[in-house]
Each structure stands twice: as structure tokens, then as C-alpha cells.
Design a protein around this motif. Structure first.
Motif, PDB file in Angstrom:
ATOM      1  N   GLY A   1      45.362  87.955  64.363  1.00  0.00           N
ATOM      2  CA  GLY A   1      45.069  86.424  64.002  1.00  0.00           C
ATOM      3  C   GLY A   1      44.946  86.005  62.400  1.00  0.00           C
TER       4      GLY A   1
ATOM      5  N   PRO B   1      28.638  99.320  64.782  1.00  0.00           N
ATOM      6  CA  PRO B   1      29.612  98.923  65.883  1.00  0.00           C
ATOM      7  C   PRO B   1      31.023  98.300  65.312  1.00  0.00           C
ATOM      8  CG  PRO B   1      27.756  97.769  66.165  1.00  0.00           C
ATOM      9  CD  PRO B   1      27.665  98.948  65.082  1.00  0.00           C
TER      10      PRO B   1
ATOM     11  N   GLY C   1      33.743  97.047  66.544  1.00  0.00           N
ATOM     12  CA  GLY C   1      34.273  95.881  67.322  1.00  0.00           C
ATOM     13  C   GLY C   1      33.556  94.700  66.912  1.00  0.00           C
ATOM     14  N   LEU C   2      32.234  94.801  66.943  1.00  0.00           N
ATOM     15  CA  LEU C   2      31.264  93.667  66.220  1.00  0.00           C
ATOM     16  C   LEU C   2      31.460  93.222  64.941  1.00  0.00           C
ATOM     17  CD1 LEU C   2      27.632  94.152  67.687  1.00  0.00           C
ATOM     18  CD2 LEU C   2      29.369  92.382  68.629  1.00  0.00           C
TER      19      LEU C   2
ATOM     20  N   SER D   1      34.253  93.367  63.553  1.00  0.00           N
ATOM     21  CA  SER D   1      35.571  92.744  63.448  1.00  0.00           C
ATOM     22  C   SER D   1      35.451  91.320  64.138  1.00  0.00           C
ATOM     23  CB  SER D   1      36.706  93.495  64.249  1.00  0.00           C
ATOM     24  OG  SER D   1      36.474  94.888  63.792  1.00  0.00           O
ATOM     25  N   ALA D   2      34.573  91.219  65.203  1.00  0.00           N
ATOM     26  CA  ALA D   2      34.256  89.932  65.671  1.00  0.00           C
ATOM     27  C   ALA D   2      33.556  88.790  64.354  1.00  0.00           C
ATOM     28  CB  ALA D   2      33.451  89.802  66.742  1.00  0.00           C
TER      29      ALA D   2
ATOM     30  N   TYR E   1      35.951  86.432  62.563  1.00  0.00           N
ATOM     31  CA  TYR E   1      36.358  85.330  63.429  1.00  0.00           C
ATOM     32  C   TYR E   1      35.012  84.385  63.400  1.00  0.00           C
ATOM     33  CZ  TYR E   1      40.238  88.253  64.302  1.00  0.00           C
ATOM     34  OH  TYR E   1      40.983  88.829  64.177  1.00  0.00           O
ATOM     35  N   ALA E   2      33.881  84.937  63.630  1.00  0.00           N
ATOM     36  CA  ALA E   2      32.888  84.095  63.387  1.00  0.00           C
ATOM     37  C   ALA E   2      32.700  83.452  62.237  1.00  0.00           C
ATOM     38  CB  ALA E   2      31.578  84.931  63.890  1.00  0.00           C
TER      39      ALA E   2
ATOM     40  N   ALA F   1      35.126  82.387  60.234  1.00  0.00           N
ATOM     41  CA  ALA F   1      35.980  81.507  59.894  1.00  0.00           C
ATOM     42  C   ALA F   1      35.504  79.904  60.923  1.00  0.00           C
ATOM     43  CB  ALA F   1      37.452  81.980  60.778  1.00  0.00           C
ATOM     44  N   LEU F   2      35.173  80.503  62.061  1.00  0.00           N
ATOM     45  CA  LEU F   2      34.395  79.172  62.739  1.00  0.00           C
ATOM     46  C   LEU F   2      33.289  78.467  62.171  1.00  0.00           C
ATOM     47  CD1 LEU F   2      34.398  80.822  66.488  1.00  0.00           C
ATOM     48  CD2 LEU F   2      35.456  78.751  65.693  1.00  0.00           C
TER      49      LEU F   2
ATOM     50  N   TYR G   1      40.118  85.065  69.486  1.00  0.00           N
ATOM     51  CA  TYR G   1      39.928  86.285  69.115  1.00  0.00           C
ATOM     52  C   TYR G   1      38.505  86.871  68.794  1.00  0.00           C
ATOM     53  CZ  TYR G   1      44.873  85.971  67.704  1.00  0.00           C
ATOM     54  OH  TYR G   1      46.139  85.836  67.831  1.00  0.00           O
ATOM     55  N   PHE G   2      37.644  86.043  68.626  1.00  0.00           N
ATOM     56  CA  PHE G   2      36.280  86.514  68.360  1.00  0.00           C
ATOM     57  C   PHE G   2      35.857  87.210  69.879  1.00  0.00           C
ATOM     58  CE2 PHE G   2      31.901  85.815  69.153  1.00  0.00           C
ATOM     59  CZ  PHE G   2      31.122  86.390  68.284  1.00  0.00           C
TER      60      PHE G   2
ATOM     61  N   GLN H   1      37.403  90.670  70.425  1.00  0.00           N
ATOM     62  CA  GLN H   1      36.644  91.623  69.540  1.00  0.00           C
ATOM     63  C   GLN H   1      35.516  92.033  70.504  1.00  0.00           C
ATOM     64  OE1 GLN H   1      38.176  93.482  67.241  1.00  0.00           O
ATOM     65  NE2 GLN H   1      39.911  91.932  66.842  1.00  0.00           N
TER      66      GLN H   1
ATOM     67  N   PHE I   1      34.789  95.527  72.274  1.00  0.00           N
ATOM     68  CA  PHE I   1      33.481  96.245  71.591  1.00  0.00           C
ATOM     69  C   PHE I   1      32.543  96.621  72.936  1.00  0.00           C
ATOM     70  CE2 PHE I   1      28.848  95.645  71.239  1.00  0.00           C
ATOM     71  CZ  PHE I   1      28.466  96.701  70.474  1.00  0.00           C
TER      72      PHE I   1
ATOM     73  N   HIS J   1      31.643 100.353  74.671  1.00  0.00           N
ATOM     74  CA  HIS J   1      30.397 100.793  74.538  1.00  0.00           C
ATOM     75  C   HIS J   1      29.558 101.062  75.858  1.00  0.00           C
ATOM     76  CE1 HIS J   1      29.381 101.461  70.160  1.00  0.00           C
ATOM     77  NE2 HIS J   1      30.334 100.563  70.336  1.00  0.00           N
TER      78      HIS J   1
END
Lengths: 367, 367
Positions: free
Chosen positions: A264, A306, A308-309, A311-312, A315-316, A318-319, B150-151, B154, B158, B162
Motif C-alpha cells: 500500500g 508483534p 503485524g501490529l 506494521s498496522a 496505516y493508522a 496515515a489515517l 490495509y490496517f 495487517q 497478526f 498469534h
């Protein structure tokens, strides 16, 4: 508690490491290039939502053109032999050039196709953008599997990366040495792009026409220029910059990895530009902020955080940027409305200093 | 024959032409990249329709796609291009999988309805976020919804890593959902489950809601013109939010249905589900009409099933169906712009243009 402190220490050490700066430059390069392309598109009045698709498409074309060159060169050579190593080195030297050229052409063609739908067919820009993005995703998935049918999500092809610009005389410098020895030339090139875009938009006749296409199309038509044609030329520049961003992601040194998992980056650059209102300097700052978060997600991969979190979080962020920009716009709108009401009621027009003192940060600083 | 064809409305002809284009694209791709062409073509085009079990498998596959498509029709009719429906589908499927796997010891009469309710609620909540951002701060809804997708991608990856991941399963899939928690079959010996009836009921109710109720009229009125709907006393913000919540709930319900008998494991580790993308494409090809969306879902489901069978046989990428789908949509957009006249309606287009010119002339004379 001790574990948490240890984890925080490790996270801090990872951020203050030299590798973090290298990673920061690497993730900022495609974001900056894409953001500059999107600035041009925005200032010409085009909602270039297909930027993500153009990046995916150009990256895919660059990677597989590079891989095809390497495969053609290595055909018949026995793996592990001296000849194989020699051919591999030649592939690395030639492959990225072919990849860069093919990626740029492919990306710009897709951008032109998007412009055709937008400007000629008058398709809804949001819907066309979404369909183009899905189109690029499907084509990249198809190419990955057609190149090697045993590959699932990540390509196993051998490709040559974009060359690293090493400066031997500066290699011994404590912090900058490692940075300058492992950064691709495209990173340095991307630093030149914002001034070039500023010059294009503000110091040339073409830039003036581009801005007029968004801000005052009637004036542009009145002076005998076509709005659509001007926007098309603007899209050519925007498509070029965004395609280069796609190539930068696909052939990133030291070892390019091509995966079907979407990152993205196009939408992130889009958010950076929109959260900055289309300004060049503000967009660069937004890109840097996003890059700082993105680089953290990379350097913290090995830790017990974590991933994955984290990486999330990107995007948070950007929002949140979009939300804050919209909040700021609303506040400015309220101030403007108050001023208009005061003028309409015949009250004293608030002078600039007073206004800043009442509502703005600058006034507080002065006081 | 020609006269009969001329009686068919042009949009129907355009949709048929777009569908034919998708088939031609698939045909060409298979002919270009497959060695055993005859067998591959048979597998792709005939096998999905060759038996009752294949047909019921097709209907079962399109069930969640139809929920997403129905959600898209609602938001597209309201002209709120909220694409967080992908996120709704994904997060709903993920959370329902966690709920079903962790509550395996509880009774079925509790788990199945609770899972459906969780899926629906999660879907509605996810779609409400970009809706609220647009309503309160006028953030671009398409951009924010895509970033949110995208958020969620991800976040769900995760959660998969987990809480769900089966170490013995390939490609990072979850544990298998127990068969007793799948929705019951409605026809023994087939793949048709209760979800198909839910989809049929949702279709009927949505059609009545959109075309035979006050709120449906409101949704279409807000889509047609916000200012007009405000003028006639409609709360356009409330209607738009209601439409988005409804769409999110439908997509979330689709995600829950998908995990209760259609997919045995949660498999989307870092990639978007193609079924949600097909749902968006189906709504676009159907021009946001729920009844037409069923036919479009069947068509795209047919292409996908053919591609899946071919992949199982020769390893040909399934992405070819998504690629053909996007090409068909782009072709449809171009046809809607009336710039690529079909050979059948070419004369009619010329005739209608001439008629328009005549009426314009007459009006000019009167004026």
C-alpha cells in the motif's frame, strides 16, 4: 518489568543504530518519488487513485524484465561454476537497466491508460482508480506464477538490484560511512526530485498552466489552452515519478524481494500528499514521518514485538494524518466564517496580528 | 434476428459484450501459456458446469461474494465509495474463526448464531469508521477506507499468527473449523448450505428496501443529489451512514458465512480475499442493481471456479479470472462512454445522434 525495560532498550538501540538510517532512506525513496508524482497530479486537478496500481505494475514489469535478462544470460550455465558466477555478475550489471527501462515504460503506459479513462471516457475517478489497482494486483500475481509455477507468494527468480552508490573516501567516516556505502543511487536522485517539482510547478509556464487546470480552468480555456491536454501532460510527469517509485521498491538493493503481499505504498504517499494539502515541503515532511514509522517496523522485526501490529501502525498513522489535516481545515473554515460575519455586521476588521494572537500558535509564541 | 437484438437495451448489450471480453481474455491467456490447450480449455470453460456437484460448488462459492456485492450496491447507490467492505469481510472472517475455534466446547445452537451476529456487528463497525471520518471531517472516504483495509489486513495477519495458526498447515493457514460448526446443508449430497438461503433472503429484502421503501428512496435520492435530498427534508448524513452500516453488516455477514462451511480454514495471510474483490467488480458491472449483481456474481464465480480447477490440474494461476474481470469492467466503462460502438448498435448510435442533432436544431429554430 525487567523484560519490558530490556525490550524497550533493544527497541531504542535498534532505532539509534546505523542500519536504521539506511532503512529510513530506503523506505522514504519510493514514498518520496510517489508523493512528488501525486503532488503534480493533485495540482493539475487529477485524483490519481490508481497510483498504487501504477506502482505495482511498474515494479512487476521491472522485476520480471530483470529476471528474464538474468535467466537468458544464465541459460545453460552450471550452477556454482566460475562461468555461472561471471554470467550472474553480468546479469546484475545489465538486468537492472533493462528493468528500470521496462518498468518506467509499463508504469507510464498504465498511467496514460488511466488518464484516457478519466479525461476522455469521463469515468468516475474513484471507481476507475480502484479497478486499475485490482487490475495491477491481478497482473502481478499472474506474472509471478507464470514465471515460476512453484512460487506461491514470493518470487524465487534471480535479479540484479539497483546499484549502490559507494563513495570510498567517505567510507571511513563513523556514522555517514555505513550510510553512504549501502544506499542506492536512486535515493540520492529522489532527493533532487522535490526541488525539480517545485521549479516545474512554480517557475515554468507549463507549471502555471498545470495549476490553472485545477484552480481556474475557465482562465486556462480563455487563454486558448485545453484543460484535458494540460492534465494529460501533467499525468505523464506524475506517471513517470510514480513508476520510478514502483521500480525503486521492486529492485531495492541489496537483494530485491518480490512478494504478492501488497504494502500500500501508493496509498501511503497519497495520504501524505492529501494530509499536506498538496504542498511540496509539507508532503516531504509527511513522507519522512511515515518513513520513520515504516523503518521502525522493519528494524524491530527480530525483536519480541508483534510485527503485524507495528506494521498496522503505519496505516493508522496515515489515517491519523488525514484526520488531523481535515480537523485543521475545519478550524480554518470556522475562523474564516467568523471574519466574514464580522465584516457583514460592519464590525472592525480584525487585523492580522490580532487574529494570530486570538487563534494561532504564532501569536502565542510572540506573546 | 438483427431487429430482435436492436430491441435489447444498450446497457444489457454492453454488459454482455464485457462478459464476452472476459471470456476472450481467458481464452487467449490459456492459449498463450498452456501446452495442452484443448484439455485446459475444457477444464476452464466446461468443467465448472459439467456436473451437479460442480454447479452447486459454484453457487456455494458465490454466496459470500454476493453479500459483498449487495453491500457495494447499497454504498454505490448512495455514492459513498466506501471500500472498507473488504476490511469488514476480512476482519469478520478472522474474528468469527477465532470465536469458533476457541469456543469449540460450547453448544452449536449458541455458537452458530453468535458467530453470525459477531460477523455482522464487526462488519458494520469497520465500515462506520471511514463513514464517520467523512461525515465529521470530510476526509475522502475512498482513500480512508482503503487505508483502513490495509490496517485491517495487517491486524488480521497478526491475529492469524498469534491466535489461529496451525503449525502443520501450509501457507500460514489457521486450524480447521470443526464440521459441526458449519452451517447445515439444505440439499443432502451437495455443497449448498444455509448461507445460500440467507443470501437469497438478503437479496429479496435489499431489493424491497432499495426500491419499495422510504429509506431506499432516501439512499437513492442522496446518491442522486445531496442538496436536493436536503431540500426535500431528508437527513442526508443519517441516510448515508445508515447505508454504510447496512453495507458493512452485509459484508461482515458474508465473512461469517464464508468461514462456516465454504472455507474450512482462515487462509488470507497478508493478502486480500479475491472473493471480496470479485464482489466489488460484480457490483460495478451490475451498475449497483442487486438483481443484476446476482448474475454478475455467477459469471465471475464461474470464471474463478474454472481458474481454480485449471490450477489444480496444471498450476495455471487463478489470478487470470481476476485479470479478466478487471478487463471486462474497463471495457464496460469504455462502452458506457459510448466511444467504442458495438457493431450491432453502431447504426443505432448514429441514428440517435442524428435524432439529437435534429431536436437541437428544432429547439434552436423555436428559440
Amino acid at each position: 518489568m525487567a523484560q519490558l525495560i530490556e525490550l524497550l532498550r533493544q527497541m531504542g538501540a535498534a532505532v539509534f543504530d546505523n542500519g536504521y538510517l539506511v532503512r529510513l532512506l530506503a523506505v522514504c525513496t519510493p514514498l518520496l518519488l510517489a508523493a512528488m508524482g501525486l503532488v503534480i497530479a493533485r495540482r493539475s486537478g487529477v485524483f490519481f487513485l490508481a497510483a498504487e496500481g501504477v506502482m505495482t505494475f511498474s515494479g512487476m514489469a521491472a522485476y520480471f524484465a530483470d529476471a528474464l535478462v538474468c535467466r537468458a544470460l544464465l541459460a545453460g550455465a552450471e550452477q556454482g561454476s566460475a562461468e555461472y558466477e561471471q554470467l550472474m555478475a553480468r546479469g546484475a550489471r545489465v538486468g537492472w537497466m533493462v528493468g528500470l527501462l521496462v518498468g518506467m515504460i509499463a508504469g507510464m503506459l498504465l498511467a496514460m491508460l488511466f488518464a484516457l479513462f478519466l479525461l476522455r471516457f469521463k469515468t468516475d475517478e474513484l471507481l476507475a482508480g480502484v479497478v486499475f489497482n485490482i487490475f495491477a494486483l491481478s497482473v502481478s500475481g499472474m506474472c509471478l506464477h507464470l514465471f515460476d509455477r512453484e512460487d506461491l507468494l514470493v518470487s524465487s527468480a534471480q535479479v540484479g538490484a539497483l546499484p549502490v552508490l559507494s563513495i570510498p573516501s567517505l567510507a571511513q567516516v563513523p556514522v555517514l560511512g555505513g550510510l553512504l556505502g549501502s544506499t542506492g543511487w536512486l535515493t540520492y536522485f529522489s532527493l533532487l526530485v522535490p526541488p525539480a517539482v517545485f521549479y516545474l510547478l512554480n517557475c515554468t509556464d507549463f507549471g502555471l498552466r498545470l495549476r490553472a487546470a485545477e484552480e481556474n480552468p475557465a482562465a486556462l480555456i480563455g487563454t486558448g489552452w485545453s484543460v484535458q491536454r494540460t492534465q494529460l501532460y501533467g499525468m505523464l510527469f506524475a506517471g513517470g515519478a510514480v513508476s520510478l517509485a514502483g521500480v525503486a521498491i521492486a529492485l531495492m538493493p541489496p537483494q530485491p524481494v518480490y512478494t504478492l503481499q501488497p504494502n500500500g505504498a501508493g496509498y501511503l504517499a497519497f495520504a501524505a500528499v492529501w494530509a499536506s494539502g498538496g504542498g511540496i515541503l509539507k508532503s516531504c515532511v509527511s513522507v519522512l514521518l511515515l518513513g520513520i514509522v515504516d523503518a521502525c517496523t522493519d528494524v524491530w522485526q527480530g525483536l519480541s514485538v508483534p510485527s503485524g501490529l507495528i506494521s498496522a501502525l503505519l496505516y493508522a498513522a496515515a489515517l491519523a494524518g488525514l484526520w488531523l489535516h481535515a480537523h485543521n481545515l475545519k478550524r480554518r473554515g470556522k475562523v474564516r466564517l467568523q471574519m466574514q460575519q464580522q465584516i457583514a455586521l460592519g464590525e472592525e476588521f480584525p487585523d492580522r496580528k490580532k487574529r494570530w494572537f486570538r487563534g494561532g500558535l504564532r501569536g502565542k509564541r510572540k506573546s | 434476428m438483427n431487429k430482435k437484438i436492436r430491441k435489447i437495451p444498450l446497457p444489457v448489450l454492453w454488459r454482455v459484450a464485457a462478459g464476452l471480453m472476459a471470456i476472450v481474455v481467458c481464452f487467449l491467456m490459456i492459449c498463450l501459456f498452456e501446452k495442452q490447450r484443448a484439455d485446459s480449455l475444457y477444464t476452464f470453460f466446461i468443467a465448472p458446469l459439467s456436473s451437479v456437484s460442480a454447479l452447486t460448488g459454484l453457487v456455494s462459492y458465490i454466496t459470500p461474494m454476493l453479500f459483498v456485492a449487495l453491500g457495494c450496491t447499497v454504498v454505490f447507490q448512495c455514492r459513498r465509495y466506501n471500500l472498507a467492505l473488504i476490511a469488514s469481510f476480512l476482519l469478520s472472517a478472522c474474528l468469527v474463526s477465532i470465536f469458533l475455534l476457541q469456543g469449540d466446547e460450547k453448544p452449536v445452537w449458541y455458537l452458530v448464531p453468535a458467530a453470525l451476529i459477531i460477523g455482522t456487528t464487526v462488519g458494520a463497525v469497520v465500515t462506520a469508521i471511514p463513514g464517520l471520518m467523512a461525515l465529521r471531517r470530510r476526509v475522502n472516504i475512498t482513500l480512508s477506507s482503503l487505508l483502513l483495509s490495509y490496517f485491517v489486513l495487517q491486524l488480521s495477519s497478526f491475529l492469524l499468527e498469534h491466535s489461529l495458526r496451525d503449525p502443520n498447515a501450509a501457507e500460514g493457514a489457521s486450524f480447521e473449523i470443526p464440521q459441526r460448526l458449519w452451517l447445515p446443508r439444505i440439499l443432502p449430497g451437495t455443497e449448498l448450505r444455509l448461507g445460500v438461503l440467507f443470501a437469497a433472503a438478503a437479496l429479496g429484502l435489499l431489493y424491497l428496501l432499495l426500491y419499495r421503501s422510504r429509506i431506499g428512496y432516501g439512499i437513492r435520492a442522496v446518491g442522486a443529489s445531496e442538496s436536493m435530498s436536503a431540500y426535500v427534508g431528508l437527513s442526508w448524513s443519517g441516510v448515508a451512514m445508515a447505508a454504510q452500516l447496512l453495507a458493512g453488516a452485509l459484508a461482515g455477514f458474508g465473512g461469517a458465512v464464508e468461514m462456516m462451511g465454504i472455507q474450512t480454514r482462515y487462509v488470507w495471510n497478508g493478502v486480500f480475499p479475491s472473493v471480496a474483490m470479485f464482489g466489488i467488480l460484480a457490483a460495478l458491472l451490475a451498475d449497483s442493481n442487486p438483481l443484476r449483481a446476482v448474475l454478475c456474481c455467477l459469471f465471475y464465480g464461474y470464471l474463478h471456479q474454472g481458474a481454480a480447477l485449471l490450477q489444480a490440474q496444471t498450476g495455471f494461476p487463478t489470478e487470470v479470472s481476476l485479470f479478466a474481470g478487471t478487463v471486462s469492467i474497463l471495457f464496460y466503462f469504455a462502452l458506457c462512454a459510448d466511444l467504442i460502438p458495438l457493431p450491432i448498435n453502431g447504426k443505432r448510435a448514429v441514428k440517435s445522434d442524428a435524432a439529437v442533432e435534429k431536436t437541437e436544431k428544432k429547439e434552436g429554430e423555436v428559440g
